[in-house]
Design a protein around this motif. Sequence first.
Motif, PDB file in Angstrom:
ATOM      1  N   GLU A   1     -60.050 -49.081  34.086  1.00  0.00           N
ATOM      2  CA  GLU A   1     -59.278 -48.305  35.069  1.00  0.00           C
ATOM      3  C   GLU A   1     -59.643 -48.690  36.495  1.00  0.00           C
ATOM      4  N   GLY A   2     -60.829 -49.261  36.673  1.00  0.00           N
ATOM      5  CA  GLY A   2     -61.253 -49.753  37.985  1.00  0.00           C
ATOM      6  C   GLY A   2     -60.772 -51.166  38.273  1.00  0.00           C
ATOM      7  N   GLY A   3     -60.077 -51.789  37.307  1.00  0.00           N
ATOM      8  CA  GLY A   3     -59.512 -53.118  37.520  1.00  0.00           C
ATOM      9  C   GLY A   3     -60.310 -54.262  36.922  1.00  0.00           C
ATOM     10  N   HIS A   4     -61.307 -53.986  36.120  1.00  0.00           N
ATOM     11  CA  HIS A   4     -62.135 -55.038  35.515  1.00  0.00           C
ATOM     12  C   HIS A   4     -61.401 -55.640  34.324  1.00  0.00           C
ATOM     13  N   VAL A   5     -60.945 -56.883  34.470  1.00  0.00           N
ATOM     14  CA  VAL A   5     -60.085 -57.523  33.470  1.00  0.00           C
ATOM     15  C   VAL A   5     -60.768 -57.682  32.104  1.00  0.00           C
ATOM     16  N   PRO A   6     -62.001 -58.188  32.004  1.00  0.00           N
ATOM     17  CA  PRO A   6     -62.619 -58.269  30.665  1.00  0.00           C
ATOM     18  C   PRO A   6     -62.717 -56.900  29.978  1.00  0.00           C
ATOM     19  N   SER A   7     -62.927 -55.838  30.758  1.00  0.00           N
ATOM     20  CA  SER A   7     -62.961 -54.500  30.171  1.00  0.00           C
ATOM     21  C   SER A   7     -61.581 -54.078  29.685  1.00  0.00           C
ATOM     22  N   MET A   8     -60.548 -54.509  30.379  1.00  0.00           N
ATOM     23  CA  MET A   8     -59.187 -54.220  29.920  1.00  0.00           C
ATOM     24  C   MET A   8     -58.954 -54.808  28.529  1.00  0.00           C
ATOM     25  N   ALA A   9     -59.391 -56.045  28.343  1.00  0.00           N
ATOM     26  CA  ALA A   9     -59.222 -56.706  27.046  1.00  0.00           C
ATOM     27  C   ALA A   9     -60.070 -56.009  25.973  1.00  0.00           C
ATOM     28  N   GLU A  10     -61.287 -55.626  26.317  1.00  0.00           N
ATOM     29  CA  GLU A  10     -62.143 -54.911  25.367  1.00  0.00           C
ATOM     30  C   GLU A  10     -61.558 -53.545  25.020  1.00  0.00           C
ATOM     31  N   LEU A  11     -61.004 -52.865  26.014  1.00  0.00           N
ATOM     32  CA  LEU A  11     -60.384 -51.564  25.788  1.00  0.00           C
ATOM     33  C   LEU A  11     -59.169 -51.711  24.873  1.00  0.00           C
ATOM     34  N   ALA A  12     -58.383 -52.749  25.100  1.00  0.00           N
ATOM     35  CA  ALA A  12     -57.230 -53.021  24.234  1.00  0.00           C
ATOM     36  C   ALA A  12     -57.689 -53.227  22.795  1.00  0.00           C
ATOM     37  N   LEU A  13     -58.771 -53.956  22.623  1.00  0.00           N
ATOM     38  CA  LEU A  13     -59.315 -54.188  21.281  1.00  0.00           C
ATOM     39  C   LEU A  13     -59.790 -52.876  20.648  1.00  0.00           C
ATOM     40  N   CYS A  14     -60.413 -52.018  21.452  1.00  0.00           N
ATOM     41  CA  CYS A  14     -60.831 -50.708  20.942  1.00  0.00           C
ATOM     42  C   CYS A  14     -59.631 -49.926  20.423  1.00  0.00           C
ATOM     43  N   TYR A  15     -58.546 -49.903  21.194  1.00  0.00           N
ATOM     44  CA  TYR A  15     -57.330 -49.205  20.751  1.00  0.00           C
ATOM     45  C   TYR A  15     -56.728 -49.872  19.517  1.00  0.00           C
ATOM     46  N   GLU A  16     -56.741 -51.181  19.498  1.00  0.00           N
ATOM     47  CA  GLU A  16     -56.160 -51.915  18.368  1.00  0.00           C
ATOM     48  C   GLU A  16     -56.901 -51.604  17.062  1.00  0.00           C
ATOM     49  N   LEU A  17     -58.232 -51.544  17.140  1.00  0.00           N
ATOM     50  CA  LEU A  17     -59.045 -51.338  15.944  1.00  0.00           C
ATOM     51  C   LEU A  17     -59.394 -49.873  15.692  1.00  0.00           C
TER      52      LEU A  17
END
Length: 194
Positions: A159-175
Amino acid sequence: DIQQQEQLAATQIAKRNNHRSRNNRGLQKNEPLAVQYLTQLSGIQIDPSQFHHATSIEKDEPAVFPRDFHKHKLQLLTRDYSPDEASLVQLSHCHLHGIGVPSPNASLAIHYLEAAYHLAQSIQSAHSLALMYEYPQHSNHLVPTEIYAAFEWFKAAAEGGHVPSMAELALCYELGCGVVQSDEASLDWYMKAA
């Protein structure tokens, strides 16, 4: 014969010290002093007695979440000085790996990163905390895996704009890792990360 051996040994030590002096310009490594300077530069003082003294965090200890910051556990060194992100992050590293401190202390390491996030607005620190909770190797195997805390820290950094965290967060939602599985939210965060 013994006197010659002692003289030879003294000469070798002097050569080594001279070689060291040339390589580091006369400065010797002093990790405890570096930690003192980092503490001054950080702008805050954390009282280690308020934290768990064991090297690692036990599985039954509660994880730290972004909303749980306890500002009363630290003291601002000066009121005119804003906390320094780089110093706080480095202090976390020192405490996690036992560099310049008596022994590793994962609780203190986490608190320095937490302070960097809350006081210096360091989204990188939020990402580092998430990695520590998600992947044991990022915490020197001192912090047990806690997927709910990892999710919350990835979310804070994303939410602060950190791109690698965005990808990790997406993976969390996916799994469904630390959160209810959602293909829609996963796709949304993957798109933001792209």
